[in-house]
Design a protein around this motif. Structure first.
Motif, PDB file in Angstrom:
ATOM      1  N   UNK A 154       0.827  -1.206   0.000  1.00  0.00           N
ATOM      2  CA  UNK A 154       0.000   0.000   0.000  1.00  0.00           C
ATOM      3  C   UNK A 154       0.860   1.255   0.000  1.00  0.00           C
ATOM      4  N   UNK A 155       1.949   1.245   0.766  1.00  0.00           N
ATOM      5  CA  UNK A 155       2.838   2.410   0.784  1.00  0.00           C
ATOM      6  C   UNK A 155       3.415   2.691  -0.602  1.00  0.00           C
ATOM      7  N   UNK A 156       3.585   1.629  -1.392  1.00  0.00           N
ATOM      8  CA  UNK A 156       4.096   1.788  -2.755  1.00  0.00           C
ATOM      9  C   UNK A 156       2.981   2.017  -3.772  1.00  0.00           C
ATOM     10  N   UNK A 157       1.739   2.124  -3.295  1.00  0.00           N
ATOM     11  CA  UNK A 157       0.613   2.366  -4.196  1.00  0.00           C
ATOM     12  C   UNK A 157       0.211   1.159  -5.012  1.00  0.00           C
ATOM     13  N   UNK A 158       0.482  -0.048  -4.507  1.00  0.00           N
ATOM     14  CA  UNK A 158       0.183  -1.285  -5.227  1.00  0.00           C
ATOM     15  C   UNK A 158      -1.137  -1.871  -4.733  1.00  0.00           C
ATOM     16  N   UNK A 159      -2.021  -2.220  -5.659  1.00  0.00           N
ATOM     17  CA  UNK A 159      -3.304  -2.856  -5.337  1.00  0.00           C
ATOM     18  C   UNK A 159      -3.048  -4.193  -4.654  1.00  0.00           C
ATOM     19  N   UNK A 160      -3.839  -4.521  -3.629  1.00  0.00           N
ATOM     20  CA  UNK A 160      -3.616  -5.735  -2.845  1.00  0.00           C
ATOM     21  C   UNK A 160      -4.856  -6.617  -2.810  1.00  0.00           C
ATOM     22  N   UNK A 179      -5.612  -2.838   4.808  1.00  0.00           N
ATOM     23  CA  UNK A 179      -4.569  -2.887   3.782  1.00  0.00           C
ATOM     24  C   UNK A 179      -4.963  -3.748   2.593  1.00  0.00           C
ATOM     25  N   UNK A 180      -6.220  -4.184   2.551  1.00  0.00           N
ATOM     26  CA  UNK A 180      -6.688  -5.060   1.479  1.00  0.00           C
ATOM     27  C   UNK A 180      -7.679  -4.341   0.569  1.00  0.00           C
ATOM     28  N   UNK A 181      -7.489  -4.551  -0.756  1.00  0.00           N
ATOM     29  CA  UNK A 181      -8.436  -4.027  -1.745  1.00  0.00           C
ATOM     30  C   UNK A 181      -9.417  -5.096  -2.213  1.00  0.00           C
ATOM     31  N   UNK A 182      -9.156  -6.352  -1.888  1.00  0.00           N
ATOM     32  CA  UNK A 182     -10.053  -7.420  -2.303  1.00  0.00           C
ATOM     33  C   UNK A 182      -9.716  -8.719  -1.613  1.00  0.00           C
ATOM     34  N   UNK A 183     -10.723  -9.572  -1.446  1.00  0.00           N
ATOM     35  CA  UNK A 183     -10.554 -10.879  -0.814  1.00  0.00           C
ATOM     36  C   UNK A 183     -11.181 -11.946  -1.706  1.00  0.00           C
ATOM     37  N   UNK A 184     -10.446 -13.048  -1.875  1.00  0.00           N
ATOM     38  CA  UNK A 184     -10.956 -14.233  -2.561  1.00  0.00           C
ATOM     39  C   UNK A 184     -10.997 -15.365  -1.530  1.00  0.00           C
ATOM     40  N   UNK A 185     -12.141 -16.001  -1.405  1.00  0.00           N
ATOM     41  CA  UNK A 185     -12.263 -17.106  -0.454  1.00  0.00           C
ATOM     42  C   UNK A 185     -13.127 -18.196  -1.066  1.00  0.00           C
ATOM     43  N   UNK A 186     -12.980 -19.392  -0.537  1.00  0.00           N
ATOM     44  CA  UNK A 186     -13.749 -20.547  -1.024  1.00  0.00           C
ATOM     45  C   UNK A 186     -14.886 -20.901  -0.080  1.00  0.00           C
ATOM     46  N   UNK A 187     -16.007 -21.271  -0.650  1.00  0.00           N
ATOM     47  CA  UNK A 187     -16.945 -22.167   0.030  1.00  0.00           C
ATOM     48  C   UNK A 187     -16.927 -23.432  -0.811  1.00  0.00           C
ATOM     49  N   UNK A 188     -16.249 -24.430  -0.315  1.00  0.00           N
ATOM     50  CA  UNK A 188     -16.056 -25.643  -1.093  1.00  0.00           C
ATOM     51  C   UNK A 188     -17.296 -26.535  -1.051  1.00  0.00           C
ATOM     52  N   UNK A 189     -17.863 -26.625   0.147  1.00  0.00           N
ATOM     53  CA  UNK A 189     -19.063 -27.441   0.364  1.00  0.00           C
ATOM     54  C   UNK A 189     -19.924 -26.763   1.413  1.00  0.00           C
ATOM     55  N   UNK A 190     -21.231 -26.721   1.173  1.00  0.00           N
ATOM     56  CA  UNK A 190     -22.115 -26.099   2.145  1.00  0.00           C
ATOM     57  C   UNK A 190     -22.454 -27.047   3.284  1.00  0.00           C
TER      58      UNK A 190
END
Length: 305
Positions: A154-160, A179-190
């Motif tokens: 983030x200090x370097x202006x990089x998307x995270x 410090x996060x611009x996006x999150x990817x997570x799994x729901x593998x099985x309900x």
């Protein structure tokens, strides 16, 4: 008195990644995972310590590795043998292996060392709208290092962004959110019993954290890897989509086709591959699963292609 640099255990820094967020990205893979998905694509990240990988097709039988091994874990007895119980993962064998048939997965690195590699690709991030994605393994098992690396980006202006199984308490995740611009997570099985069977853990914490992220204002993409005979049933996909509609605010629900490269990685680590030989779905089958999920009224896309 000087601050001690924060050190993380990194299994790989993958350049020019196109499937771990927007644009051209650098994906930093951290070692250590608390799940044991039977189809895991990155089994070399299971443990938080270095692992030895063996690429049999590259071995030329020169014997340099067994001569360098201090414990006798390697030997040449009618062909190369490897006793993992004797191996201390010192890396001496990999260090003398000219054809790189033996390689170590896992290196201790400071935040600044990782950032030096990341900064080399800064022009690509700027041109493509890309950035850096933390993956694994499970980055939250190295939460302090992950937070420090995200802050430096983030200090370097990089998307995270971060890929996480969200199976740890929200208190582990919360300090990383600024410090996060996006999150990817799994729901593998309900179904929780099926989730325990195929991953070794309950899905309750993951679902609770996805609910909590609804208030965080961070784009969240939920994924399901479509593993034949395990996660790819119409009931599972439709059920997850309905749950997301009722409980989450997601940027997209992403369906991932089975990746057959996982089997080779298990073999490189001397492990059996429990699922055996599985087939990827055709594009028509993937489109049908996407239509099924979209019927719940959420944005759906097919990822990894």
């Amino acid at each position: 008195m000087t601050d001690t640099p924060i050190v993380g255990i990194i299994s790989d820094i993958q350049k020019f990644s196109l499937h771990d967020g927007a644009g051209i990205r650098t994906t930093v893979f951290l070692k250590g995972c608390n799940m044991r998905c039977v189809w895991c694509h990155n089994p070399e990240t299971y443990e938080s310590v270095p692992d030895l990988l063996f690429f049999a097709s590259r071995c030329i039988g020169c014997g340099a590795c067994y001569r360098a091994c201090p414990t006798g874990a390697l030997a040449m007895k009618g062909g190369r043998t490897y006793d993992r119980d004797l191996c201390t993962r010192c890396g001496a064998c990999a260090g003398v292996c000219a054809p790189e048939a033996l390689q170590m997965a896992g290196t201790a690195m400071t935040v600044e060392q990782v950032m030096r590699s990341i900064r080399l690709d800064a022009p690509y991030y700027a041109a493509s709208g890309g950035g850096v994605t933390l993956s694994g393994g499970e980055p939250l098992l190295q939460a302090e290092f992950s937070a420090a690396l995200l802050m430096a980006c983030r200090r370097d202006g990089i998307h995270t962004a971060m890929e996480t199984n969200l199976s740890l308490p929200f208190e582990k995740l919360e300090p990383l959110l600024p410090w996060l611009d996006g999150i990817f997570c799994d729901i593998k099985l309900l179904d929780d019993a099926m989730h325990r069977k195929f991953t070794g853990l309950s899905n309750h914490q993951t679902l609770d954290n996805i609910r909590a992220l609804r208030q965080a204002g961070i784009p969240v993409t939920v994924r399901t890897p479509l593993i034949p005979g395990m996660t790819d049933s119409p009931e599972n996909i439709a059920g997850i989509a309905r749950w997301l509609k009722a409980n989450a605010a997601v940027e997209a629900y992403e369906l991932l086709n089975y990746n057959p490269l996982a089997k080779a990685k298990f073999e490189e680590m001397g492990l059996g591959y429990p699922p055996g030989d599985l087939r990827r779905k055709t594009r028509a089958q993937m489109d049908g699963m996407a239509e099924l999920a979209a019927a719940a009224g959420i944005p759906v896309r097919i990822g990894g292609e």
